[in-house]
Design a protein around this motif. Structure first.
Motif, PDB file in Angstrom:
ATOM      1  N   MET A 256      57.892  19.592  44.083  1.00  0.00           N
ATOM      2  CA  MET A 256      56.722  20.419  44.343  1.00  0.00           C
ATOM      3  C   MET A 256      56.099  20.853  43.035  1.00  0.00           C
ATOM      4  O   MET A 256      56.775  20.975  42.023  1.00  0.00           O
ATOM      5  CB  MET A 256      57.085  21.641  45.177  1.00  0.00           C
ATOM      6  CG  MET A 256      58.175  22.508  44.586  1.00  0.00           C
ATOM      7  SD  MET A 256      58.122  24.215  45.159  1.00  0.00           S
ATOM      8  CE  MET A 256      56.904  24.884  44.039  1.00  0.00           C
ATOM      9  N   LEU A 257      54.793  21.067  43.091  1.00  0.00           N
ATOM     10  CA  LEU A 257      54.035  21.463  41.909  1.00  0.00           C
ATOM     11  C   LEU A 257      52.921  22.398  42.335  1.00  0.00           C
ATOM     12  O   LEU A 257      52.221  22.133  43.311  1.00  0.00           O
ATOM     13  CB  LEU A 257      53.448  20.225  41.218  1.00  0.00           C
ATOM     14  CG  LEU A 257      52.459  20.475  40.073  1.00  0.00           C
ATOM     15  CD1 LEU A 257      53.180  21.027  38.853  1.00  0.00           C
ATOM     16  CD2 LEU A 257      51.718  19.180  39.716  1.00  0.00           C
ATOM     17  N   ALA A 258      52.770  23.498  41.618  1.00  0.00           N
ATOM     18  CA  ALA A 258      51.667  24.423  41.851  1.00  0.00           C
ATOM     19  C   ALA A 258      51.046  24.774  40.502  1.00  0.00           C
ATOM     20  O   ALA A 258      51.769  25.067  39.544  1.00  0.00           O
ATOM     21  CB  ALA A 258      52.153  25.686  42.550  1.00  0.00           C
ATOM     22  N   ILE A 259      49.743  24.714  40.425  1.00  0.00           N
ATOM     23  CA  ILE A 259      49.019  25.057  39.204  1.00  0.00           C
ATOM     24  C   ILE A 259      47.946  26.067  39.568  1.00  0.00           C
ATOM     25  O   ILE A 259      47.119  25.819  40.447  1.00  0.00           O
ATOM     26  CB  ILE A 259      48.372  23.823  38.553  1.00  0.00           C
ATOM     27  CG1 ILE A 259      49.419  22.729  38.304  1.00  0.00           C
ATOM     28  CG2 ILE A 259      47.693  24.204  37.244  1.00  0.00           C
ATOM     29  CD1 ILE A 259      48.828  21.432  37.776  1.00  0.00           C
ATOM     30  N   PHE A 260      47.967  27.212  38.883  1.00  0.00           N
ATOM     31  CA  PHE A 260      47.009  28.275  39.166  1.00  0.00           C
ATOM     32  C   PHE A 260      46.221  28.606  37.899  1.00  0.00           C
ATOM     33  O   PHE A 260      46.798  28.787  36.821  1.00  0.00           O
ATOM     34  CB  PHE A 260      47.727  29.528  39.682  1.00  0.00           C
ATOM     35  CG  PHE A 260      48.492  29.285  40.952  1.00  0.00           C
ATOM     36  CD1 PHE A 260      47.823  29.119  42.154  1.00  0.00           C
ATOM     37  CD2 PHE A 260      49.877  29.191  40.943  1.00  0.00           C
ATOM     38  CE1 PHE A 260      48.524  28.877  43.333  1.00  0.00           C
ATOM     39  CE2 PHE A 260      50.587  28.957  42.108  1.00  0.00           C
ATOM     40  CZ  PHE A 260      49.906  28.802  43.307  1.00  0.00           C
ATOM     41  N   GLN A 261      44.921  28.684  38.069  1.00  0.00           N
ATOM     42  CA  GLN A 261      44.021  28.921  36.942  1.00  0.00           C
ATOM     43  C   GLN A 261      44.335  30.243  36.254  1.00  0.00           C
ATOM     44  O   GLN A 261      44.715  31.225  36.889  1.00  0.00           O
ATOM     45  CB  GLN A 261      42.571  28.921  37.431  1.00  0.00           C
ATOM     46  CG  GLN A 261      41.531  29.071  36.325  1.00  0.00           C
ATOM     47  CD  GLN A 261      40.131  29.185  36.907  1.00  0.00           C
ATOM     48  OE1 GLN A 261      39.921  29.846  37.900  1.00  0.00           O
ATOM     49  NE2 GLN A 261      39.174  28.521  36.276  1.00  0.00           N
ATOM     50  N   LYS A 262      44.169  30.265  34.946  1.00  0.00           N
ATOM     51  CA  LYS A 262      44.312  31.496  34.180  1.00  0.00           C
ATOM     52  C   LYS A 262      43.340  32.537  34.725  1.00  0.00           C
ATOM     53  O   LYS A 262      42.169  32.257  34.950  1.00  0.00           O
ATOM     54  CB  LYS A 262      44.015  31.232  32.706  1.00  0.00           C
ATOM     55  CG  LYS A 262      44.178  32.455  31.811  1.00  0.00           C
ATOM     56  CD  LYS A 262      43.871  32.107  30.369  1.00  0.00           C
ATOM     57  CE  LYS A 262      44.050  33.321  29.465  1.00  0.00           C
ATOM     58  NZ  LYS A 262      43.742  33.005  28.043  1.00  0.00           N
ATOM     59  N   GLY A 263      43.816  33.730  34.961  1.00  0.00           N
ATOM     60  CA  GLY A 263      43.004  34.772  35.572  1.00  0.00           C
ATOM     61  C   GLY A 263      43.375  34.977  37.024  1.00  0.00           C
ATOM     62  O   GLY A 263      43.398  36.111  37.499  1.00  0.00           O
ATOM     63  N   LEU A 264      43.666  33.884  37.723  1.00  0.00           N
ATOM     64  CA  LEU A 264      44.165  34.006  39.083  1.00  0.00           C
ATOM     65  C   LEU A 264      45.625  34.420  39.054  1.00  0.00           C
ATOM     66  O   LEU A 264      46.053  35.315  39.799  1.00  0.00           O
ATOM     67  CB  LEU A 264      44.009  32.678  39.835  1.00  0.00           C
ATOM     68  CG  LEU A 264      44.631  32.619  41.240  1.00  0.00           C
ATOM     69  CD1 LEU A 264      44.000  33.655  42.163  1.00  0.00           C
ATOM     70  CD2 LEU A 264      44.491  31.222  41.829  1.00  0.00           C
ATOM     71  N   ALA A 265      46.401  33.772  38.188  1.00  0.00           N
ATOM     72  CA  ALA A 265      47.803  34.132  37.994  1.00  0.00           C
ATOM     73  C   ALA A 265      48.056  34.250  36.500  1.00  0.00           C
ATOM     74  O   ALA A 265      47.825  33.296  35.752  1.00  0.00           O
ATOM     75  CB  ALA A 265      48.721  33.084  38.609  1.00  0.00           C
ATOM     76  N   ASP A 266      48.497  35.408  36.073  1.00  0.00           N
ATOM     77  CA  ASP A 266      48.784  35.653  34.665  1.00  0.00           C
ATOM     78  C   ASP A 266      50.243  36.074  34.517  1.00  0.00           C
ATOM     79  O   ASP A 266      50.592  37.223  34.800  1.00  0.00           O
ATOM     80  CB  ASP A 266      47.863  36.748  34.111  1.00  0.00           C
ATOM     81  CG  ASP A 266      46.397  36.313  34.110  1.00  0.00           C
ATOM     82  OD1 ASP A 266      46.122  35.184  33.676  1.00  0.00           O
ATOM     83  OD2 ASP A 266      45.546  37.099  34.556  1.00  0.00           O
ATOM     84  N   PRO A 267      51.103  35.167  34.096  1.00  0.00           N
ATOM     85  CA  PRO A 267      52.517  35.493  33.946  1.00  0.00           C
ATOM     86  C   PRO A 267      52.753  36.362  32.717  1.00  0.00           C
ATOM     87  O   PRO A 267      51.825  36.616  31.937  1.00  0.00           O
ATOM     88  CB  PRO A 267      53.161  34.115  33.779  1.00  0.00           C
ATOM     89  CG  PRO A 267      52.113  33.317  33.085  1.00  0.00           C
ATOM     90  CD  PRO A 267      50.808  33.794  33.652  1.00  0.00           C
TER      91      PRO A 267
END
Length: 263
Positions: free
Chosen positions: A1-12
């Motif tokens: 599985m792979l998930a990619i979230f745009q910067k700003g939507l998810a900020d670790p």
């Protein structure tokens, strides 16, 4: 599985980003853009004809390769994908008390773990009866999952505490957050800016990273150096000496923002 979230939507946590300079001379050691990462993931799973990906404008990418039944064993995490009403879940592992959980949430006996997670998420989001960390503590088994709510623009990630299922997260070339269950995919995608996702923890894009086992304790970054002597993305552990002062009220109007401790 792979998930990619745009910067700003998810900020670790910022410590996930390696302080080491990118190796300009070796493009293989540079982080990649989302489309490159997706291409590599699908190529890695090209033997699995049921692999697929879903894009959500420029906000997110989800890619999934079902478990290979021909090589399925107790050592391989079962993978499940489910989507309902704009909420998508990728689930790894299994829950030994799934039947009891379905009954508790008023669900039929049919739903699998991914479907249950969506319903549990929706219950918390819409009615917020109790903190999310309390719900996660009720899950028995080995599990890891990623939930993306397209309507609320919410990202929710959790990993069980038994260390059987593993997840990894890192930072792509454009600052996107990359989450996968395959270490080699993460290494190739994020260069040095990656780390194992901490066990017994959850991440919510509105509240950040926290331990659902120890919700009153803060998380601390642990520096990590690889075999080449290069500083990589930090790992995160519960800080037993640092406690959070307040807990939100159960059933407050915060709904899905009821995550446990407030910073």
């Amino acid at each position: 599985m792979l998930a990619i979230f745009q910067k700003g939507l998810a900020d670790p946590p910022k410590e996930l980003n390696s302080p080491a300079p990118m190796q300009e001379a070796n493009p293989l050691k540079k982080p990649k853009l989302p489309q490159e990462i997706l291409k590599d993931f699908l190529s890695f799973h090209n033997h699995n004809h049921n692999s697929f990906s879903i894009g959500f404008a420029n906000n997110a990418l989800l890619a999934f390769a079902p478990s290979d039944r021909s090589s399925h064993s107790i050592h391989q995490s079962r993978r499940l994908f489910c989507g309902a009403d704009g909420i998508y879940c990728m689930f790894l592992g299994s829950l030994s008390n799934l039947c009891a959980l379905n009954k508790q949430y008023g669900l039929s006996k049919g739903p699998n773990e991914a479907m249950f997670v969506i319903e549990a998420y929706r219950t918390l989001r819409d009615r917020g009866p109790y903190p999310a960390h309390q719900v996660l503590k009720e899950l028995e088994g080995s599990f890891g999952f990623v939930v993306y709510d397209t309507k609320a623009a919410s990202v929710f990630v959790a990993l069980g505490a038994d260390e059987v299922v593993k997840l990894f997260w890192g930072i792509g070339a454009d600052g996107s957050v990359v989450i996968a269950d395959n270490l080699e995919v993460i290494k190739a995608s994020c260069a040095k800016s990656f780390a194992p996702f901490p066990t017994g923890c959850m991440y919510y894009n509105e509240k950040g990273l926290m331990s659902y086992e120890h919700p009153m304790n803060k998380m601390k970054a642990m520096p990590r150096i690889d075999s080449e002597g290069t500083m990589c993305g930090a790992t995160f552990k519960v800080d037993v000496y640092s406690r959070i002062s307040t807990m939100p009220r159960v059933g407050s109007e915060a709904n899905w923002a009821i995550w446990g401790p407030q910073a």
